[in-house]
Design a protein around this motif. Sequence first.
Motif, short mmCIF file in Angstrom:
data_model
loop_
_atom_site.label_atom_id
_atom_site.label_comp_id
_atom_site.label_asym_id
_atom_site.label_seq_id
_atom_site.Cartn_x
_atom_site.Cartn_y
_atom_site.Cartn_z
N ARG A 113 -9.78 4.17 -5.06
CA ARG A 113 -9.33 3.46 -3.85
C ARG A 113 -10.54 2.86 -3.14
O ARG A 113 -11.45 3.59 -2.77
CB ARG A 113 -8.60 4.43 -2.90
N PHE A 114 -10.52 1.57 -2.95
CA PHE A 114 -11.63 0.89 -2.28
C PHE A 114 -11.21 0.49 -0.87
O PHE A 114 -10.11 -0.02 -0.66
CB PHE A 114 -12.05 -0.35 -3.07
N GLU A 115 -12.10 0.72 0.07
CA GLU A 115 -11.85 0.32 1.46
C GLU A 115 -12.96 -0.61 1.96
O GLU A 115 -13.10 -0.83 3.16
CB GLU A 115 -11.74 1.55 2.36
N THR B 194 0.84 -1.21 0.00
CA THR B 194 0.00 0.00 0.00
C THR B 194 0.87 1.26 0.00
O THR B 194 0.59 2.22 -0.73
CB THR B 194 -0.92 0.00 1.24
N ALA B 195 1.92 1.24 0.80
CA ALA B 195 2.81 2.41 0.87
C ALA B 195 3.50 2.65 -0.46
O ALA B 195 3.60 3.80 -0.92
CB ALA B 195 3.85 2.20 1.98
N GLU B 196 3.98 1.57 -1.08
CA GLU B 196 4.62 1.70 -2.39
C GLU B 196 3.63 2.20 -3.43
O GLU B 196 3.98 2.99 -4.32
CB GLU B 196 5.21 0.36 -2.82
N ALA B 197 2.39 1.75 -3.34
CA ALA B 197 1.37 2.16 -4.30
C ALA B 197 1.14 3.67 -4.24
O ALA B 197 1.03 4.34 -5.28
CB ALA B 197 0.07 1.43 -4.02
N GLU B 198 1.06 4.21 -3.03
CA GLU B 198 0.85 5.66 -2.87
C GLU B 198 1.99 6.44 -3.51
O GLU B 198 1.77 7.44 -4.22
CB GLU B 198 0.73 6.01 -1.38
N LYS B 199 3.22 6.00 -3.25
CA LYS B 199 4.39 6.69 -3.83
C LYS B 199 4.38 6.58 -5.34
O LYS B 199 4.70 7.54 -6.05
CB LYS B 199 5.69 6.10 -3.25
N LEU B 200 4.01 5.39 -5.84
CA LEU B 200 4.02 5.15 -7.28
C LEU B 200 3.03 6.04 -8.00
O LEU B 200 3.36 6.67 -9.02
CB LEU B 200 3.69 3.67 -7.53
N VAL B 201 1.81 6.13 -7.47
CA VAL B 201 0.78 6.96 -8.11
C VAL B 201 1.24 8.42 -8.15
O VAL B 201 1.11 9.11 -9.18
CB VAL B 201 -0.55 6.82 -7.37
N LYS B 202 1.76 8.87 -7.05
CA LYS B 202 2.22 10.27 -6.98
C LYS B 202 3.32 10.54 -8.00
O LYS B 202 3.30 11.57 -8.71
CB LYS B 202 2.74 10.54 -5.57
#
Length: 534
Positions: free
Chosen positions: A65-67, A42-50
């Motif tokens: 983003r689904f929760e 999840t952390a890598e995904a946030e950085k990747l999108v940015k």
Amino acid sequence: MVNFTDADEDLPPASPEEQYQDLLRALRRRRGFGLLFVRCSTAEAEKLVKQVKQDLPQKTIEVLRFEEPIDNLYSIVQDRPDFQHIKVLFIQGLEYSFYKYEETKRQQGWDSEAIYSYSWKGVPHILNHLNQHRERFRDDFKICFVFLLRSFSLNYFIHRAPDFFDWRSGLFDFPSKPEVWQQEYYRIIHEGNYNKYLSFTPEERIQEIIAIQELLEAADQTPEKRADLLVELGSILVAAKEYEGAIANFDQGLEIKPDDHQAWYSRGVALSILGRLEAGIKSFDQALKFKPDDHQAWYNRGLALSELGQKQAAIESYEQALKIKPDDHLAWYNRGNALQKLGRNEAAIESFDQALKFKADHHQAWNNRGNALRKLGQNKAAIANFDQALKIKPDDHLAWYNRGNALQKLGQKEAAIESYEQALKIKPDYHIAWNNRGFALWELGLNEAAIDSFDQALKIQPDDHQAWYNRGLALSELGQNKAAIDSYDQALKFKPDDHQAWYNRGIALRKLGRNEAAIESYDQALKFKPDYHS
């Protein structure tokens, strides 16, 4: 980029930077529909999108983003007013849908093998949807979909959505650094505890379970850490009342670390809750083999033995717990309950006194202490104990009921009736209170009201032989002997050896002049109680 169809295992893995440049090139070149899969945390995904948004400013990039679980991705995308302008759409959080599927299957009694086997026996709804609508995605959306997935989520796509996944799709791998895995492992193991898991919201629980599943699939995970994670996952599932799933995780952990006393203990708790008491006791025994001073294992072992009717063995187990933790009020309380069941009321009272010494507001200990006193004939003292219980918990229907019984023994019928009515105000379907209220009314000569009370008891519990018998007594008092016989017959249907029902049936028959039938009824009474005389 990794392509599943022609990956060469002899080639060294691409660096994260090389993977990222491959992903950027794929997104730049892509015109219209496309499918890309990215394995990352999840952390890598946030950085990747940015980062992608910064490096491709000319593209319209959005994120879904689904929760919580979803069943229909097509409609969600189509309902967006801007979907025709989107060029790249990142999809994040599908793991919630996969976990919900696993949770549902566990609740339906599926074992782990059935849940995780790669067959069409069961497929998460969202993957069924993607498999069935792949052409619609291709034809209706000019969007490059980028699925950001954890390892276990990616495995679901590979094995359960092959029609959707197998389009020569690109897979990009962004593994977390080892130190990140280590930090997450230590967070889960050192911050996790059962009480914390009990307070989790469903969303928090799913997030933690997914975090553990991700760590379990980490390539460099050591067997010992894997065992720790499996046990932690089992504890979360126990807190969520998913006991079968919990046991499966404990079993996997114990295959790796057979001396993990906490796993054996928690496994015993889950088995006991499921009613598999013998297996639960064996599990507690294993926990105690590796940690003999685990007072909770001794205590829960005692509970399981008590449930099996092995009261003396249960008492011994509680006493072992109390040697280790003398102020465990629950162990004292349940020891008192077991002693009371054995008829050792004085010893039970001493045990309840110890429980109350350490927890003075334990209303159940006051109630059960009152019951022990009542059985010793000390009804006034018993009532004082029931009053203490009710002072702490005014809606304790059992204390009101037991108080009524003690008052009735003292001949205080009206007060007893008031107490039963308080019990029934709190628990209207408590059939025993209706029966005892009726008996008190009968003793006061209020036979019609008594019959109404017995009828309420029988409406709730039609096989209550005592209520049928008491109803017969009240009908007899009203001279309704035929109806009384019918009531006694119902009592005897459920308890054929009730000598009093046979005797009073004989009296009703005699009053109707049916003397031969009456004699037969008396004979039945004497068959079951030869020394019966009235």
